[in-house]
Design an enzyme around this catalytic site. Structure first.
Site, mmCIF file in Angstrom:
data_model
loop_
_atom_site.group_PDB
_atom_site.id
_atom_site.type_symbol
_atom_site.label_atom_id
_atom_site.label_comp_id
_atom_site.label_asym_id
_atom_site.label_seq_id
_atom_site.Cartn_x
_atom_site.Cartn_y
_atom_site.Cartn_z
ATOM 1 N N PHE A 1 0.860 -1.197 0.000
ATOM 2 C CA PHE A 1 0.000 0.000 0.000
ATOM 3 C C PHE A 1 0.897 1.248 0.000
ATOM 4 O O PHE A 1 0.779 2.131 0.847
ATOM 5 C CB PHE A 1 -0.939 0.022 1.212
ATOM 6 C CG PHE A 1 -1.738 -1.237 1.414
ATOM 7 C CD1 PHE A 1 -2.870 -1.493 0.641
ATOM 8 C CD2 PHE A 1 -1.366 -2.177 2.368
ATOM 9 C CE1 PHE A 1 -3.613 -2.658 0.831
ATOM 10 C CE2 PHE A 1 -2.104 -3.337 2.568
ATOM 11 C CZ PHE A 1 -3.233 -3.576 1.794
ATOM 12 N N CYS B 1 -5.662 2.790 9.968
ATOM 13 C CA CYS B 1 -6.178 4.161 10.088
ATOM 14 C C CYS B 1 -7.691 4.154 10.306
ATOM 15 O O CYS B 1 -8.355 5.163 10.097
ATOM 16 C CB CYS B 1 -5.798 4.989 8.863
ATOM 17 S SG CYS B 1 -6.456 4.349 7.322
HETATM 18 N N1 SAH Z 1 1.753 4.404 2.974
HETATM 19 C C1 SAH Z 1 1.261 5.494 2.164
HETATM 20 C C2 SAH Z 1 -0.220 5.670 2.269
HETATM 21 C C3 SAH Z 1 -1.047 4.453 1.945
HETATM 22 S S1 SAH Z 1 -2.706 4.792 1.610
HETATM 23 C C4 SAH Z 1 2.005 6.768 2.498
HETATM 24 O O1 SAH Z 1 2.733 6.821 3.497
HETATM 25 O O2 SAH Z 1 1.880 7.740 1.754
HETATM 26 C C5 SAH Z 1 -3.343 3.290 1.045
HETATM 27 C C6 SAH Z 1 -2.940 2.900 -0.356
HETATM 28 O O3 SAH Z 1 -3.470 1.589 -0.576
HETATM 29 C C7 SAH Z 1 -3.484 3.745 -1.490
HETATM 30 O O4 SAH Z 1 -2.418 4.196 -2.266
HETATM 31 C C8 SAH Z 1 -4.373 2.799 -2.313
HETATM 32 O O5 SAH Z 1 -4.251 2.997 -3.724
HETATM 33 C C9 SAH Z 1 -3.841 1.449 -1.939
HETATM 34 N N2 SAH Z 1 -4.772 0.316 -2.006
HETATM 35 C C10 SAH Z 1 -6.059 0.263 -1.646
HETATM 36 N N3 SAH Z 1 -6.540 -1.007 -1.742
HETATM 37 C C11 SAH Z 1 -5.517 -1.770 -2.187
HETATM 38 C C12 SAH Z 1 -5.359 -3.158 -2.464
HETATM 39 N N4 SAH Z 1 -6.365 -4.018 -2.299
HETATM 40 N N5 SAH Z 1 -4.161 -3.580 -2.874
HETATM 41 C C13 SAH Z 1 -3.120 -2.739 -3.029
HETATM 42 N N6 SAH Z 1 -3.210 -1.429 -2.771
HETATM 43 C C14 SAH Z 1 -4.384 -0.943 -2.356
#
Ligand code: SAH
Length: 408
Positions: free
Chosen positions: A239, A351
């Site tokens: 993520f 979160c």
């Molecule tokens: N760690 C990041 C924030 C993560 S936010 C930082 O510090 O900036 C969560 C992220 O998860 C988003 O970018 C979203 O596109 C991604 N996401 C959501 N569902 C997902 C899934 N099933 N598999 C992979 N990525 C996913």
């Protein structure tokens, strides 16, 4: 007559302890109160309790501005905004970091209002009708107090629907932000898309955690100057969004390699650009996919990593999703524990406000047990201090993280 909300008997208790919300069920009568109005809140005996704003369409029918009998005018908003700015000035080293949250809604006594700084730009979110109706006044004050190059609005959030409001995105004052704004965060330079990125463009709430995770990675998996550095440690940033954790990790360990895994192609494009900007793109991989599936695939392939960062989106948006959300956290953490090498690090986050820190730790524990791994908690993390938690409003605590040393 002053618009007035009268509470049912006994319902003033949490408000006297400065909880800032009144649910519709606590209200006995609304006199002369129209949606969006500033209202006086009185207990069943008619005593003044607080002043707030009203919206009959929302379950949170009143959000409180103040517990004093004071006018809610421009001078009031100026004072609240200046107080919030002053707090950030003592919290943030603004030489090293020029992107942070200036106003965190209820936690800064400005319910419904989010104000973020990205270098010379300010991005605003008006989450409720009460602040939507005061938009011009607030924008005017922001312009006057902060004199930014531009003020941009990102009121494209689901909560507005509950308030009877539509999404609004666009420039409010001054220059249009460039396609990408470059910010400085601690020692990293990062590109932020304030027009289309998540939230107001970036996960500012993870700033201190990016720093902390990078520090722990250097301690545990070796780094420049470490006694026994692990050569080319493999880090999996699940993520990853725009690669914030990856950039920090590569800066902390000059031989580290990082896989950025995200389901958004745009996020990964930005992650690549951010790694390039910090001179570490050649150590990055960018995998577009569903984390649940990709992690299973890695497990089946017998892959393992020196460090894993797990920062999923919110799984629990309402109490009704708690059960399925917890299953999601358990599943992803179980996979991560399986993929982590002995001696490695797992930094895992949630979160979801509805999942308490205690409950999250329990889920992580269950995941470790099922993965047959022993782990030590070496840090418990929360949201960065520019997202303060109001003691009288525990709902403002939402981000929690655990850094585990995976022993065996
Ligand atoms: N760690 C990041 C924030 C993560 S936010 C930082 O510090 O900036 C969560 C992220 O998860 C988003 O970018 C979203 O596109 C991604 N996401 C959501 N569902 C997902 C899934 N099933 N598999 C992979 N990525 C996913």
């Amino acid at each position: 007559m002053t618009p007035t909300i009268t509470l049912k008997p006994g319902k003033e208790k949490p408000l006297l302890a400065h909880h800032p919300w009144i649910f519709s069920g606590a209200i006995a009568r609304a006199d002369d109160a129209h949606d969006g109005d500033t209202v006086d809140v009185r207990d069943a005996a008619g005593r003044f309790i607080a002043r707030g704003y009203y919206n009959s369409r929302s379950q949170i029918a009143v959000r409180l501005w103040t517990w004093n009998d004071e006018p809610i005018d421009s001078a009031f908003f100026r004072k609240r905004i200046v107080n919030a700015i002053d707090l950030r000035q003592s919290l943030i080293e603004t030489d090293a970091t020029n992107a942070y949250r200036i106003v965190n809604a209820e936690s800064d006594f400005l319910p419904g209002l989010i104000m973020d700084r990205y270098s010379d730009f300010v991005v605003l979110q008006f989450l409720t009708l009460g602040v939507e109706q005061r938009k011009n006044e607030i924008v005017e004050l922001v312009q006057e107090i902060l004199e930014p190059e531009g003020i941009y609005e990102r009121s494209d959030v689901d909560v507005r629907e509950k308030e009877g409001l539509q999404s609004v995105v666009g420039s409010l004052r001054g220059a249009e932000p460039t396609e990408l704004i470059e910010i400085q965060e601690n020692d990293s330079r990062l590109l932020v898309d304030v027009r289309r990125g998540h939230k107001t463009g970036f996960y500012l709430d993870q700033r201190e955690n990016r720093k902390r995770v990078a520090k722990d990675l250097t301690g545990f998996i070796g780094s420049v100057g470490a006694a026994k550095p692990v050569r080319s440690p493999e880090i999996l940033n699940v993520f990853s969004y725009s690669g914030g954790f990856s950039v920090y990790a590569c800066a902390a360990n000059e031989t580290a390699r990082v896989i950025n895994l995200d389901a958004s192609g745009d996020a990964l494009t930005l992650a690549r650009e951010n790694m390039r900007l910090n001179g570490c793109d050649e150590r990055g991989e960018f995998v577009d996919g569903d984390a649940f599936l990709v992690l299973r695939k890695y497990r089946d392939m017998g892959k393992s990593f020196d460090a894993i960062i797990l920062d999923p989106p919110k799984f629990v948006h309402a109490q009704s999703q708690l059960h399925s959300g917890l299953r999601g956290y358990k599943d992803i953490n179980l996979l991560a524990f399986k993929l982590c090498k002995p001696g490695g690090i797992l930094a895992t986050f949630s979160c979801s406000g509805q999942v308490s820190a205690e409950l999250f730790q329990k889920v992580v524990f269950e995941a470790a047990t099922d993965a047959k791994r022993d782990a030590q908690i070496i840090a418990k993390l929360s949201q960065s201090p520019d997202h303060p938690i109001l003691l009288s409003f525990p709902e403002s605590e939402y981000l929690k993280g655990i850094i585990c040393h995976v022993v065996a």
